[in-house]
Design a protein around this motif. Sequence first.
Motif, PDB file in Angstrom:
ATOM      1  N   GLY A  90      25.067  47.761  22.914  1.00  0.00           N
ATOM      2  CA  GLY A  90      25.298  46.338  22.705  1.00  0.00           C
ATOM      3  C   GLY A  90      25.532  45.568  24.000  1.00  0.00           C
ATOM      4  O   GLY A  90      25.682  44.350  23.990  1.00  0.00           O
ATOM      5  N   TRP A  91      25.542  46.266  25.137  1.00  0.00           N
ATOM      6  CA  TRP A  91      25.831  45.623  26.420  1.00  0.00           C
ATOM      7  C   TRP A  91      24.557  45.400  27.217  1.00  0.00           C
ATOM      8  O   TRP A  91      24.333  44.335  27.793  1.00  0.00           O
ATOM      9  N   PHE A  92      23.707  46.439  27.228  1.00  0.00           N
ATOM     10  CA  PHE A  92      22.465  46.354  28.009  1.00  0.00           C
ATOM     11  C   PHE A  92      21.405  45.660  27.143  1.00  0.00           C
ATOM     12  O   PHE A  92      20.393  46.239  26.755  1.00  0.00           O
ATOM     13  N   VAL A  93      21.667  44.408  26.794  1.00  0.00           N
ATOM     14  CA  VAL A  93      20.747  43.682  25.912  1.00  0.00           C
ATOM     15  C   VAL A  93      20.552  42.257  26.439  1.00  0.00           C
ATOM     16  O   VAL A  93      21.414  41.728  27.149  1.00  0.00           O
ATOM     17  N   TRP A  94      19.420  41.684  26.097  1.00  0.00           N
ATOM     18  CA  TRP A  94      19.150  40.290  26.456  1.00  0.00           C
ATOM     19  C   TRP A  94      18.795  39.528  25.178  1.00  0.00           C
ATOM     20  O   TRP A  94      17.931  39.965  24.412  1.00  0.00           O
ATOM     21  N   HIS A  95      19.487  38.411  24.966  1.00  0.00           N
ATOM     22  CA  HIS A  95      19.214  37.583  23.789  1.00  0.00           C
ATOM     23  C   HIS A  95      18.305  36.425  24.202  1.00  0.00           C
ATOM     24  O   HIS A  95      18.616  35.723  25.173  1.00  0.00           O
ATOM     25  N   PRO A  96      17.208  36.202  23.487  1.00  0.00           N
ATOM     26  CA  PRO A  96      16.268  35.140  23.870  1.00  0.00           C
ATOM     27  C   PRO A  96      16.888  33.755  23.915  1.00  0.00           C
ATOM     28  O   PRO A  96      16.303  32.836  24.487  1.00  0.00           O
ATOM     29  N   SER A  97      18.090  33.568  23.346  1.00  0.00           N
ATOM     30  CA  SER A  97      18.721  32.244  23.420  1.00  0.00           C
ATOM     31  C   SER A  97      19.304  31.988  24.821  1.00  0.00           C
ATOM     32  O   SER A  97      19.639  30.853  25.150  1.00  0.00           O
ATOM     33  N   ARG A  98      19.398  33.027  25.661  1.00  0.00           N
ATOM     34  CA  ARG A  98      19.990  32.842  26.999  1.00  0.00           C
ATOM     35  C   ARG A  98      18.997  32.147  27.932  1.00  0.00           C
ATOM     36  O   ARG A  98      17.800  32.436  27.894  1.00  0.00           O
ATOM     37  N   THR A  99      19.531  31.271  28.780  1.00  0.00           N
ATOM     38  CA  THR A  99      18.638  30.509  29.662  1.00  0.00           C
ATOM     39  C   THR A  99      18.854  30.850  31.148  1.00  0.00           C
ATOM     40  O   THR A  99      18.085  30.411  31.990  1.00  0.00           O
ATOM     41  N   ALA A 100      19.908  31.621  31.468  1.00  0.00           N
ATOM     42  CA  ALA A 100      20.221  31.939  32.876  1.00  0.00           C
ATOM     43  C   ALA A 100      19.107  32.803  33.478  1.00  0.00           C
ATOM     44  O   ALA A 100      18.437  33.545  32.763  1.00  0.00           O
ATOM     45  N   PRO A 101      18.928  32.709  34.821  1.00  0.00           N
ATOM     46  CA  PRO A 101      17.931  33.563  35.473  1.00  0.00           C
ATOM     47  C   PRO A 101      18.242  35.039  35.245  1.00  0.00           C
ATOM     48  O   PRO A 101      19.412  35.428  35.135  1.00  0.00           O
ATOM     49  N   VAL A 102      17.180  35.819  35.177  1.00  0.00           N
ATOM     50  CA  VAL A 102      17.310  37.255  34.909  1.00  0.00           C
ATOM     51  C   VAL A 102      16.577  38.024  36.005  1.00  0.00           C
ATOM     52  O   VAL A 102      15.451  37.695  36.366  1.00  0.00           O
ATOM     53  N   LEU A 103      17.246  39.049  36.524  1.00  0.00           N
ATOM     54  CA  LEU A 103      16.592  39.977  37.455  1.00  0.00           C
ATOM     55  C   LEU A 103      16.523  41.343  36.774  1.00  0.00           C
ATOM     56  O   LEU A 103      17.553  41.886  36.360  1.00  0.00           O
ATOM     57  N   LEU A 104      15.302  41.857  36.645  1.00  0.00           N
ATOM     58  CA  LEU A 104      15.090  43.169  36.037  1.00  0.00           C
ATOM     59  C   LEU A 104      14.676  44.124  37.147  1.00  0.00           C
ATOM     60  O   LEU A 104      13.730  43.827  37.895  1.00  0.00           O
ATOM     61  N   VAL A 105      15.349  45.249  37.277  1.00  0.00           N
ATOM     62  CA  VAL A 105      14.976  46.225  38.307  1.00  0.00           C
ATOM     63  C   VAL A 105      14.824  47.577  37.619  1.00  0.00           C
ATOM     64  O   VAL A 105      15.775  48.090  37.018  1.00  0.00           O
ATOM     65  N   ALA A 106      13.602  48.139  37.716  1.00  0.00           N
ATOM     66  CA  ALA A 106      13.313  49.378  36.992  1.00  0.00           C
ATOM     67  C   ALA A 106      12.826  50.459  37.930  1.00  0.00           C
ATOM     68  O   ALA A 106      12.049  50.204  38.846  1.00  0.00           O
ATOM     69  N   GLY A 107      13.252  51.687  37.652  1.00  0.00           N
ATOM     70  CA  GLY A 107      12.698  52.849  38.340  1.00  0.00           C
ATOM     71  C   GLY A 107      11.920  53.659  37.320  1.00  0.00           C
ATOM     72  O   GLY A 107      12.490  54.109  36.320  1.00  0.00           O
ATOM     73  N   GLY A 108      10.596  53.807  37.518  1.00  0.00           N
ATOM     74  CA  GLY A 108       9.759  54.602  36.614  1.00  0.00           C
ATOM     75  C   GLY A 108       9.875  54.150  35.175  1.00  0.00           C
ATOM     76  O   GLY A 108       9.719  52.962  34.863  1.00  0.00           O
ATOM     77  N   SER A 109      10.204  55.095  34.269  1.00  0.00           N
ATOM     78  CA  SER A 109      10.255  54.761  32.841  1.00  0.00           C
ATOM     79  C   SER A 109      11.419  53.830  32.500  1.00  0.00           C
ATOM     80  O   SER A 109      11.531  53.362  31.365  1.00  0.00           O
ATOM     81  N   GLY A 110      12.260  53.536  33.479  1.00  0.00           N
ATOM     82  CA  GLY A 110      13.339  52.566  33.273  1.00  0.00           C
ATOM     83  C   GLY A 110      12.811  51.182  32.925  1.00  0.00           C
ATOM     84  O   GLY A 110      13.565  50.301  32.503  1.00  0.00           O
ATOM     85  N   ILE A 111      11.507  50.991  33.061  1.00  0.00           N
ATOM     86  CA  ILE A 111      10.941  49.689  32.683  1.00  0.00           C
ATOM     87  C   ILE A 111      10.930  49.490  31.163  1.00  0.00           C
ATOM     88  O   ILE A 111      10.834  48.356  30.683  1.00  0.00           O
ATOM     89  N   VAL A 112      11.070  50.569  30.394  1.00  0.00           N
ATOM     90  CA  VAL A 112      10.854  50.442  28.937  1.00  0.00           C
ATOM     91  C   VAL A 112      11.751  49.380  28.276  1.00  0.00           C
ATOM     92  O   VAL A 112      11.233  48.448  27.645  1.00  0.00           O
ATOM     93  N   PRO A 113      13.086  49.454  28.415  1.00  0.00           N
ATOM     94  CA  PRO A 113      13.890  48.414  27.744  1.00  0.00           C
ATOM     95  C   PRO A 113      13.689  47.031  28.366  1.00  0.00           C
ATOM     96  O   PRO A 113      13.858  46.006  27.697  1.00  0.00           O
ATOM     97  N   LEU A 114      13.310  46.992  29.660  1.00  0.00           N
ATOM     98  CA  LEU A 114      13.088  45.708  30.340  1.00  0.00           C
ATOM     99  C   LEU A 114      11.797  45.060  29.817  1.00  0.00           C
ATOM    100  O   LEU A 114      11.693  43.839  29.720  1.00  0.00           O
ATOM    101  N   MET A 115      10.826  45.912  29.445  1.00  0.00           N
ATOM    102  CA  MET A 115       9.585  45.400  28.860  1.00  0.00           C
ATOM    103  C   MET A 115       9.874  44.760  27.504  1.00  0.00           C
ATOM    104  O   MET A 115       9.270  43.748  27.151  1.00  0.00           O
ATOM    105  N   ALA A 116      10.814  45.343  26.763  1.00  0.00           N
ATOM    106  CA  ALA A 116      11.192  44.731  25.473  1.00  0.00           C
ATOM    107  C   ALA A 116      11.747  43.322  25.718  1.00  0.00           C
ATOM    108  O   ALA A 116      11.490  42.391  24.948  1.00  0.00           O
ATOM    109  N   MET A 117      12.493  43.145  26.829  1.00  0.00           N
ATOM    110  CA  MET A 117      13.055  41.822  27.148  1.00  0.00           C
ATOM    111  C   MET A 117      11.926  40.848  27.527  1.00  0.00           C
ATOM    112  O   MET A 117      11.913  39.694  27.096  1.00  0.00           O
ATOM    113  N   ILE A 118      10.975  41.328  28.339  1.00  0.00           N
ATOM    114  CA  ILE A 118       9.846  40.472  28.743  1.00  0.00           C
ATOM    115  C   ILE A 118       9.028  40.067  27.508  1.00  0.00           C
ATOM    116  O   ILE A 118       8.613  38.909  27.361  1.00  0.00           O
TER     117      ILE A 118
END
Length: 254
Positions: A111-139
Amino acid sequence: MARTALRGRLSPRLEWRVATLAGVRQETPTALTLLLDVPGWPGHVPGQHVDVRLTDEDGYSTQRSYSLAAPADGDRVELTVQRVKGGEVSEYLTDTFSVGDPVELRGPVGGWFVWHPSRTAPVLLVAGGSGIVPLMAMIRARRQARSRAPFRLIHSVRSPSDQYYASELRRATRDEGGLDIATVYTRSAPTGSARPPRRIGPADLELYGWPPQFEPTCYVCGPTGFVEKVANTLVGLGHDPRRIRTERFGPTGD
Ligand SMILES: Cc1cc2nc3c(=O)[nH]c(=O)nc-3n(C[C@H](O)[C@H](O)[C@H](O)COP(=O)(O)OP(=O)(O)OC[C@H]3O[C@@H](n4cnc5c(N)ncnc54)[C@H](O)[C@@H]3O)c2cc1C
């Protein structure tokens, strides 16, 4: 306590469900996206993960965590699994698991490592290898919600063939305002690349990230060593630790 009584008390997130493999997408030579149908899936938020449990005919069972790669879509769930050499679960899921096969799945978790589409603040996503998977869900959730939250993704991969979701990300940077993507290479870079292959460092985070004054929420995901190094570097660059959220893809066996 009788099994049925216990089941009646479990939160839907703790219940094991039987998912069926409906299709696969090859992302890299060693990573596959699994499209799973999970009847009764309760939905999820980008950044959450699931537990996957495998059980053989002798009753031996083992489980691992996998991030959800796409926003909620009814009973359909997407996971992207990187094949780990000699890995008990990832080798099965990428080599043997076939369309129509069942697998047990529980979640969503986290419940912490989540992004809600209602948020408007800038977001920095940093992924190593397969770490992109949850960040892709955010994109993907950002696109689905037509959000204009400013997003920057820095993806660290070994070589050009290890880029996940490459054509989708290319289209996204072209078509979706406010989304910038940089790929940095650790072992071999494309020909003509100005940056020699090396591990991600402060210069990359300064060049491709947001200045701390913009107060971005930072999501860092990947192998444990990668996550710790990037999180510490962000703090060193002046980012508020309270705005840095991390997810470590260490071994998750039971
Ligand atoms: C919250 C969370 C989310 C995750 N999401 C994903 C995801 O979306 N996609 C994905 O591919 N993986 C993800 N993982 C990692 C995944 O849970 C497994 O650890 C990974 O698939 C390896 O499992 P295995 O059974 O194949 O290997 P194991 O049999 O457990 O391990 C085999 C060998 O590989 C090493 N090893 C184990 N895990 C890793 C790893 N992640 N990287 C490198 N070496 C490893 C072990 O130390 C061991 O030496 C996630 C982990 C966590 C904690």
